[in-house]
Write a protein that holds these residues in place. Structure first.
Motif, PDB file in Angstrom:
ATOM      1  N   ARG A  96       2.144  -5.495  14.735  1.00 28.72           N
ATOM      2  CA  ARG A  96       0.951  -4.771  14.303  1.00 28.72           C
ATOM      3  C   ARG A  96       0.965  -3.331  14.808  1.00 28.72           C
ATOM      4  N   SER A 104      -1.457   2.297   3.151  1.00 28.80           N
ATOM      5  CA  SER A 104      -2.635   1.436   3.292  1.00 28.80           C
ATOM      6  C   SER A 104      -2.198   0.034   3.644  1.00 28.80           C
ATOM      7  N   ASP A 105      -3.047  -0.666   4.355  1.00 29.08           N
ATOM      8  CA  ASP A 105      -2.759  -2.045   4.746  1.00 29.08           C
ATOM      9  C   ASP A 105      -2.863  -2.925   3.506  1.00 29.08           C
ATOM     10  N   LEU A 142       0.219   3.478   9.334  1.00 24.35           N
ATOM     11  CA  LEU A 142      -1.071   3.723   8.683  1.00 24.35           C
ATOM     12  C   LEU A 142      -1.709   5.017   9.182  1.00 24.35           C
ATOM     13  N   LEU A 180       6.039   0.963   4.206  1.00 24.77           N
ATOM     14  CA  LEU A 180       5.453   0.495   5.467  1.00 24.77           C
ATOM     15  C   LEU A 180       6.546   0.184   6.482  1.00 24.77           C
ATOM     16  N   LEU A 187       2.865  -1.209  12.413  1.00 18.66           N
ATOM     17  CA  LEU A 187       2.112  -0.953  11.185  1.00 18.66           C
ATOM     18  C   LEU A 187       0.996   0.053  11.424  1.00 18.66           C
ATOM     19  N   GLU A 188       0.317  -0.048  12.557  1.00 20.47           N
ATOM     20  CA  GLU A 188      -0.781   0.873  12.827  1.00 20.47           C
ATOM     21  C   GLU A 188      -0.292   2.321  12.926  1.00 20.47           C
ATOM     22  N   TRP A 225       4.972  -8.592   1.355  1.00 20.90           N
ATOM     23  CA  TRP A 225       4.610  -8.261   2.741  1.00 20.90           C
ATOM     24  C   TRP A 225       3.784  -9.432   3.245  1.00 20.90           C
ATOM     25  N   PRO A 232      -6.000  -8.135   9.676  1.00 16.98           N
ATOM     26  CA  PRO A 232      -4.831  -7.790  10.480  1.00 16.98           C
ATOM     27  C   PRO A 232      -4.138  -9.025  11.046  1.00 16.98           C
ATOM     28  N   TYR A 264       4.321  -9.231  10.997  1.00 14.26           N
ATOM     29  CA  TYR A 264       4.533  -9.228   9.546  1.00 14.26           C
ATOM     30  C   TYR A 264       6.021  -9.339   9.249  1.00 14.26           C
ATOM     31  N   ALA A 269       1.998 -11.759   6.335  1.00 12.91           N
ATOM     32  CA  ALA A 269       1.470 -11.919   7.691  1.00 12.91           C
ATOM     33  C   ALA A 269       1.927 -13.262   8.233  1.00 12.91           C
TER      34      ALA A 269
END
Length: 479
Positions: free
Chosen positions: A256, A270-271, A263, A329, A259-260, A224, A276, A280, A226
């Motif tokens: 993002r 979990s991240d 989560l 994710l 992903l948020e 994963w 952040p 990604y 960034a």
């Protein structure tokens, strides 16, 4: 239509002709909950012969037929309209794996077999059926074929149409075309198999398929990552393709916001990174039992990416459990967005080189149309496919008209969709990459096609379904 219902009961049995409101409820609304209709009946045949008899009966009675697989579609392609005159033909009882041939690399299945069960049958034979979708536990092969589904493995293995060798199809008049030959080479006429793939039940009912199998990929290297932005992700894709070659099986992107949501709504998520990032990518290399060095190859790719400012940080899966957590994710985005509230689903394809510019350009346009709207952007960089979904503003008190955020999104949906479609068309893209058109997007898609292209599609439809009884209104708008 009483005579028709009686005849259908004679074919499939009383228990498999559903007419009561409670019994048909799950069949007349799609996965989004937005598209709903009414059915004359839901018929559940258990064999190709029964499908043929049902379709023939409907043809003689002039009753429209709506084929349905797992009902996981997002564009109203597998649910009836509101007229109450259409017969929903559910293939859910047809779940037989007819044959597995590891040497030839084929598996022959009924159309109602769930995708995950095809994957499992291939695995038991020491082979791989590579199609992978978020809905694989409930979508069916017939629906996958009818919509030419994509998924996360398209980069390496291609769309559904590249995974099928032959089909069995019930035609609109009830005749059966048996094309289950499974040959890699058959140069004896029009490719009828490919004609039915992606036709969304408008030309006939797919009842069986011969699918391609591949060597099992038992080794994986997954990360994963960034990245600074979409342009960096595209450049990283090129680097990974150059270094990993055919071992590169997955290259997914998510912003993002996506992903948020995961989560917030996926238990246990979990991240994986300390800081952040706006964007990604999920990168995976896959190989057979003899393919050593995948981990080293991935580490080298990521190291070079960091040095070239194409990556900011990365979490590399160190175990199968960690790999599953990273995949969760990505795979949890669609469900998390559904839990969050109203969603405007968009499934677009752009030339890969245009992805970054398109994302930069469309963002301000949708924000102007609905201030505070949240683009939940994710998809498949390797084939140029983005799911550019829109969620309502996060904190939207009741507007002056008394609407909440979800209502505001619904009210702006047509304007937002037009902005997206116009922008995609200007970039020589497509407004539907892998979800199909259904009824929701049929008119819009036709408006962006040339008159010649639409005429050709209508000519095919008239040739196979002159009475227009197969899934009317799907794929093509009424003439």
């Amino acid at each position: 239509m009483t005579d028709l219902l009686d005849r259908l009961r004679d074919v499939v049995g009383d228990d498999h002709v559903l007419t009561a409101a409670d019994d048909v409820a799950a069949y007349v609304v799609d996965w989004t909950g937005v598209h709903a209709g009414a059915a004359l009946a839901v018929v559940r045949p258990g064999s190709t012969d029964e499908v043929a008899a049902v379709v023939a009966a409907c043809h003689e009675a002039g009753a429209p037929v709506v084929p349905q697989g797992g009902n996981t579609g997002l564009v109203a392609g597998g649910v009836p309209d509101a007229s109450g005159s259409q017969v929903v033909l559910s293939l859910g009882r047809m779940r037989t794996v007819r044959d597995v041939d590891p040497v030839a690399g084929t598996i022959t299945v009924d159309a109602g077999v769930v995708l995950a069960d095809v994957q499992a049958a291939a695995e038991r034979a020491g082979r791989l059926f590579p199609m992978s979708l978020g809905s694989e536990g409930s979508c069916t092969i017939g629906g996958n074929l009818a919509t030419n589904a994509g998924g996360t493995a398209v980069l390496r293995y291609g769309m559904t149409r590249e995974l099928v060798l032959g089909l069995e199809v019930v035609l609109p008049d009830g005749r059966v075309w048996d094309g289950l030959r499974g040959l890699r080479k058959d140069n004896t006429g029009y490719d009828l198999t490919q004609l039915f793939v992606g036709s969304e039940g408008t030309l006939g009912v797919i009842t069986g398929a011969v699918l391609r199998l591949f060597p099992a990929t038992t080794r994986h290297a997954t990360a994963w990552v960034a990245v600074p932005g979409v342009a960096a992700a595209v450049a990283l894709l090129g680097l990974a393709q150059e270094r990993a070659g055919a071992h590169l099986s997955t290259f997914e992107i998510a912003n993002r916001q996506a992903l948020e949501l995961v989560l917030a709504h996926l238990p246990g998520a979990s991240d994986p990174l300390a800081e952040p990032s706006d964007w990604y990518v999920l990168v995976e290399l896959a190989g057979t039992a003899t393919d050593d060095g995948l981990d080293d190859s991935l580490e080298a790719i990521l190291g070079d990416a960091v040095e070239a400012d194409l990556a900011i940080d990365a979490a590399v899966a160190s175990s199968p459990a960690r790999r599953s957590a990273l995949w969760a994710l990505r795979e949890g985005i669609s469900e998390a967005q559904k839990v969050e509230g109203a969603t405007l689903k968009q499934d677009v394809t752009l030339p890969i080189a245009r992805l970054a510019d398109w994302v930069d350009e469309i963002g301000p346009r949708v924000a102007a149309a609905l201030p505070g709207v949240r683009p939940v952007t994710y998809g498949h960089v390797g084939d140029g496919n983005l799911h550019y979904n829109l969620s309502a503003p996060a904190s939207s008190p009741a507007s002056t008209e008394g609407r909440d955020g979800d209502a505001d999104l619904r009210a702006a949906a047509a304007h937002l969709s037009t902005a997206i479609y116009d922008s995609v068309a200007a970039a020589n893209g497509s407004i539907s990459a892998e979800h199909g058109l259904g009824r929701a997007k049929a008119a819009a898609a036709a408006s962006y096609k040339s008159e010649v292209e639409v005429d050709l599609m209508r000519a095919v439809k008239r040739a196979l379904d002159p009475d227009g009884l197969m899934n009317p209104g799907a794929l093509l708008p009424p003439p």
